[in-house]
Design a protein around this motif. Structure first.
Motif, PDB file in Angstrom:
ATOM      1  N   TYR A 130     -10.454  45.127  34.987  1.00  0.00           N
ATOM      2  CA  TYR A 130     -10.900  46.333  34.281  1.00  0.00           C
ATOM      3  C   TYR A 130     -11.619  45.963  32.995  1.00  0.00           C
ATOM      4  O   TYR A 130     -11.216  45.045  32.280  1.00  0.00           O
ATOM      5  CB  TYR A 130      -9.693  47.217  33.960  1.00  0.00           C
ATOM      6  N   THR A 131     -12.690  46.675  32.692  1.00  0.00           N
ATOM      7  CA  THR A 131     -13.351  46.596  31.386  1.00  0.00           C
ATOM      8  C   THR A 131     -13.542  48.021  30.877  1.00  0.00           C
ATOM      9  O   THR A 131     -13.594  48.974  31.666  1.00  0.00           O
ATOM     10  CB  THR A 131     -14.737  45.902  31.459  1.00  0.00           C
ATOM     11  N   PRO A 132     -13.671  48.191  29.561  1.00  0.00           N
ATOM     12  CA  PRO A 132     -13.883  49.542  29.019  1.00  0.00           C
ATOM     13  C   PRO A 132     -15.106  50.260  29.605  1.00  0.00           C
ATOM     14  O   PRO A 132     -15.144  51.484  29.623  1.00  0.00           O
ATOM     15  CB  PRO A 132     -14.036  49.294  27.512  1.00  0.00           C
ATOM     16  N   ALA A 133     -16.082  49.519  30.118  1.00  0.00           N
ATOM     17  CA  ALA A 133     -17.251  50.147  30.732  1.00  0.00           C
ATOM     18  C   ALA A 133     -16.868  50.957  31.975  1.00  0.00           C
ATOM     19  O   ALA A 133     -17.622  51.842  32.386  1.00  0.00           O
ATOM     20  CB  ALA A 133     -18.289  49.083  31.100  1.00  0.00           C
ATOM     21  N   HIS A 134     -15.698  50.689  32.554  1.00  0.00           N
ATOM     22  CA  HIS A 134     -15.242  51.411  33.740  1.00  0.00           C
ATOM     23  C   HIS A 134     -14.493  52.700  33.390  1.00  0.00           C
ATOM     24  O   HIS A 134     -14.235  53.510  34.283  1.00  0.00           O
ATOM     25  CB  HIS A 134     -14.296  50.533  34.584  1.00  0.00           C
ATOM     26  N   PHE A 135     -14.125  52.866  32.126  1.00  0.00           N
ATOM     27  CA  PHE A 135     -13.209  53.947  31.755  1.00  0.00           C
ATOM     28  C   PHE A 135     -13.724  55.335  32.127  1.00  0.00           C
ATOM     29  O   PHE A 135     -12.977  56.145  32.683  1.00  0.00           O
ATOM     30  CB  PHE A 135     -12.858  53.902  30.268  1.00  0.00           C
ATOM     31  N   LEU A 172      -2.501  43.087  34.555  1.00  0.00           N
ATOM     32  CA  LEU A 172      -3.955  43.063  34.648  1.00  0.00           C
ATOM     33  C   LEU A 172      -4.415  44.324  35.357  1.00  0.00           C
ATOM     34  O   LEU A 172      -4.044  44.558  36.515  1.00  0.00           O
ATOM     35  CB  LEU A 172      -4.412  41.828  35.449  1.00  0.00           C
ATOM     36  N   GLY A 173      -5.209  45.134  34.678  1.00  0.00           N
ATOM     37  CA  GLY A 173      -5.831  46.286  35.316  1.00  0.00           C
ATOM     38  C   GLY A 173      -6.986  45.813  36.182  1.00  0.00           C
ATOM     39  O   GLY A 173      -7.763  44.935  35.777  1.00  0.00           O
ATOM     40  N   VAL A 174      -7.100  46.382  37.375  1.00  0.00           N
ATOM     41  CA  VAL A 174      -8.133  45.965  38.321  1.00  0.00           C
ATOM     42  C   VAL A 174      -8.943  47.189  38.751  1.00  0.00           C
ATOM     43  O   VAL A 174      -8.374  48.188  39.201  1.00  0.00           O
ATOM     44  CB  VAL A 174      -7.509  45.290  39.561  1.00  0.00           C
ATOM     45  N   THR A 175     -10.245  47.084  38.605  1.00  0.00           N
ATOM     46  CA  THR A 175     -11.151  48.129  39.057  1.00  0.00           C
ATOM     47  C   THR A 175     -11.656  47.781  40.450  1.00  0.00           C
ATOM     48  O   THR A 175     -12.016  46.633  40.713  1.00  0.00           O
ATOM     49  CB  THR A 175     -12.338  48.275  38.092  1.00  0.00           C
ATOM     50  N   ILE A 176     -11.680  48.777  41.308  1.00  0.00           N
ATOM     51  CA  ILE A 176     -12.254  48.628  42.645  1.00  0.00           C
ATOM     52  C   ILE A 176     -13.662  49.202  42.579  1.00  0.00           C
ATOM     53  O   ILE A 176     -13.846  50.384  42.285  1.00  0.00           O
ATOM     54  CB  ILE A 176     -11.416  49.373  43.703  1.00  0.00           C
ATOM     55  N   LEU A 177     -14.629  48.340  42.829  1.00  0.00           N
ATOM     56  CA  LEU A 177     -16.028  48.755  42.846  1.00  0.00           C
ATOM     57  C   LEU A 177     -16.481  48.851  44.293  1.00  0.00           C
ATOM     58  O   LEU A 177     -16.130  48.003  45.124  1.00  0.00           O
ATOM     59  CB  LEU A 177     -16.902  47.724  42.120  1.00  0.00           C
ATOM     60  N   ALA A 178     -17.275  49.866  44.601  1.00  0.00           N
ATOM     61  CA  ALA A 178     -17.823  50.001  45.951  1.00  0.00           C
ATOM     62  C   ALA A 178     -19.205  50.618  45.869  1.00  0.00           C
ATOM     63  O   ALA A 178     -19.508  51.388  44.956  1.00  0.00           O
ATOM     64  CB  ALA A 178     -16.905  50.853  46.826  1.00  0.00           C
ATOM     65  N   ASP A 179     -20.026  50.285  46.842  1.00  0.00           N
ATOM     66  CA  ASP A 179     -21.356  50.866  46.957  1.00  0.00           C
ATOM     67  C   ASP A 179     -21.208  52.160  47.753  1.00  0.00           C
ATOM     68  O   ASP A 179     -20.982  52.131  48.959  1.00  0.00           O
ATOM     69  CB  ASP A 179     -22.299  49.902  47.666  1.00  0.00           C
ATOM     70  N   ILE A 180     -21.277  53.259  47.054  1.00  0.00           N
ATOM     71  CA  ILE A 180     -21.075  54.556  47.702  1.00  0.00           C
ATOM     72  C   ILE A 180     -22.368  55.370  47.722  1.00  0.00           C
ATOM     73  O   ILE A 180     -22.356  56.594  47.693  1.00  0.00           O
ATOM     74  CB  ILE A 180     -19.934  55.344  47.022  1.00  0.00           C
ATOM     75  N   LEU A 208     -24.861  55.177  45.460  1.00  0.00           N
ATOM     76  CA  LEU A 208     -25.480  55.382  44.143  1.00  0.00           C
ATOM     77  C   LEU A 208     -26.341  54.160  43.846  1.00  0.00           C
ATOM     78  O   LEU A 208     -26.795  53.489  44.752  1.00  0.00           O
ATOM     79  CB  LEU A 208     -24.387  55.573  43.085  1.00  0.00           C
ATOM     80  N   ASP A 209     -26.536  53.863  42.612  1.00  0.00           N
ATOM     81  CA  ASP A 209     -27.300  52.674  42.228  1.00  0.00           C
ATOM     82  C   ASP A 209     -26.379  51.462  42.197  1.00  0.00           C
ATOM     83  O   ASP A 209     -25.906  51.051  41.144  1.00  0.00           O
ATOM     84  CB  ASP A 209     -27.962  52.881  40.858  1.00  0.00           C
ATOM     85  N   GLY A 210     -26.074  50.907  43.364  1.00  0.00           N
ATOM     86  CA  GLY A 210     -25.199  49.739  43.435  1.00  0.00           C
ATOM     87  C   GLY A 210     -23.744  50.140  43.409  1.00  0.00           C
ATOM     88  O   GLY A 210     -23.374  51.272  43.709  1.00  0.00           O
ATOM     89  N   GLU A 211     -22.916  49.177  43.039  1.00  0.00           N
ATOM     90  CA  GLU A 211     -21.474  49.413  43.037  1.00  0.00           C
ATOM     91  C   GLU A 211     -21.049  50.270  41.848  1.00  0.00           C
ATOM     92  O   GLU A 211     -21.595  50.141  40.754  1.00  0.00           O
ATOM     93  CB  GLU A 211     -20.714  48.087  42.999  1.00  0.00           C
ATOM     94  N   ALA A 212     -20.054  51.103  42.094  1.00  0.00           N
ATOM     95  CA  ALA A 212     -19.508  51.971  41.052  1.00  0.00           C
ATOM     96  C   ALA A 212     -17.979  51.941  41.150  1.00  0.00           C
ATOM     97  O   ALA A 212     -17.431  51.705  42.224  1.00  0.00           O
ATOM     98  CB  ALA A 212     -20.008  53.397  41.242  1.00  0.00           C
ATOM     99  N   PRO A 213     -17.276  52.186  40.043  1.00  0.00           N
ATOM    100  CA  PRO A 213     -15.813  52.239  40.094  1.00  0.00           C
ATOM    101  C   PRO A 213     -15.339  53.412  40.954  1.00  0.00           C
ATOM    102  O   PRO A 213     -15.718  54.550  40.716  1.00  0.00           O
ATOM    103  CB  PRO A 213     -15.406  52.439  38.632  1.00  0.00           C
ATOM    104  N   VAL A 214     -14.515  53.100  41.967  1.00  0.00           N
ATOM    105  CA  VAL A 214     -13.982  54.137  42.854  1.00  0.00           C
ATOM    106  C   VAL A 214     -12.461  54.089  42.937  1.00  0.00           C
ATOM    107  O   VAL A 214     -11.853  54.929  43.606  1.00  0.00           O
ATOM    108  CB  VAL A 214     -14.568  54.047  44.280  1.00  0.00           C
ATOM    109  N   GLY A 215     -11.862  53.100  42.272  1.00  0.00           N
ATOM    110  CA  GLY A 215     -10.415  52.975  42.331  1.00  0.00           C
ATOM    111  C   GLY A 215      -9.895  52.014  41.280  1.00  0.00           C
ATOM    112  O   GLY A 215     -10.673  51.342  40.588  1.00  0.00           O
ATOM    113  N   TYR A 216      -8.577  51.978  41.207  1.00  0.00           N
ATOM    114  CA  TYR A 216      -7.916  51.184  40.168  1.00  0.00           C
ATOM    115  C   TYR A 216      -6.495  50.885  40.628  1.00  0.00           C
ATOM    116  O   TYR A 216      -5.878  51.673  41.355  1.00  0.00           O
ATOM    117  CB  TYR A 216      -7.870  52.001  38.873  1.00  0.00           C
ATOM    118  N   PHE A 217      -5.976  49.742  40.210  1.00  0.00           N
ATOM    119  CA  PHE A 217      -4.568  49.416  40.368  1.00  0.00           C
ATOM    120  C   PHE A 217      -4.207  48.378  39.318  1.00  0.00           C
ATOM    121  O   PHE A 217      -5.076  47.873  38.600  1.00  0.00           O
ATOM    122  CB  PHE A 217      -4.221  48.943  41.790  1.00  0.00           C
TER     123      PHE A 217
END
Length: 170
Positions: free
Chosen positions: A7-12, A45-53, A55-64
């Motif tokens: 996770y990074t703050p850019a995903h918030f 450790l926070g983990v962001t799940i990025l996926a190409d849905i 849009l313009d490339g991968e975007a945050p779609v989940g977290y754990f």
């Protein structure tokens, strides 16, 4: 398929907009509620799940959250530094049903080996009434390890997956 990244703050902003089906809210937590405590915990450790849905490339779609220490040990009968807990998986409801959760859980061992080199296995807790989540985890290679009574939503299964080749990295 999805990419797992710390996770990074850019995903918030995107993670704060994540939506869950009402039936899932009792079984997990929203990322925006977890991120502050996770960032303050040196053993998590926070983990962001990025996926190409589309849009313009991968975007945050989940977290754990991946946890060692006290956040891990509260789910175990006794502390075990060989394990890492997967906590609070959330996939945006608009992205569910596409295999993103299963693929993310399949990819967890590689991420765990990189960030928790002492780990020999990962585990998670799933509510006994949450049959859909249990199937997702089983498809990703997790098996029921033991049952427990804990949890505000009733009995739970603790599911485990070994980290094959963990000792080969040493």
């Amino acid at each position: 398929m999805p990419t797992l990244t710390p996770y990074t703050p850019a995903h918030f902003a995107a993670l704060s907009a994540l939506q869950l089906p009402a039936a899932q809210e009792q079984f997990t937590a929203y990322p925006a509620d977890l991120i502050p405590e996770t960032e303050a915990d040196a053993d998590s450790l926070g983990v962001t799940i990025l996926a190409d849905i589309g849009l313009d490339g991968e975007a945050p779609v989940g977290y754990f959250v991946l946890s060692a220490g006290a956040q891990r040990d509260k789910y175990l009968p006794e502390p075990d530094p060989a394990g890492v807990a997967i906590r609070a998986l959330s996939i945006d409801e608009r992205c569910q049903g596409r295999g993103i959760g299963t693929a993310a859980m399949e990819a967890v061992p590689e991420l765990v080996r990189a960030h928790f080199p002492q780990a020999e296995y990962v585990f998670l807790v799933v509510n006994a009434r949450n049959a859909h989540a249990r199937r997702v985890y089983e498809k990703a290679g997790y098996a029921v390890w033991f049952g427990r009574d804990g949890g505000k939503a009733g009995p739970q299964w603790v599911m485990r997956r070994e980290l094959a080749g963990a000792s080969a990295l040493e």
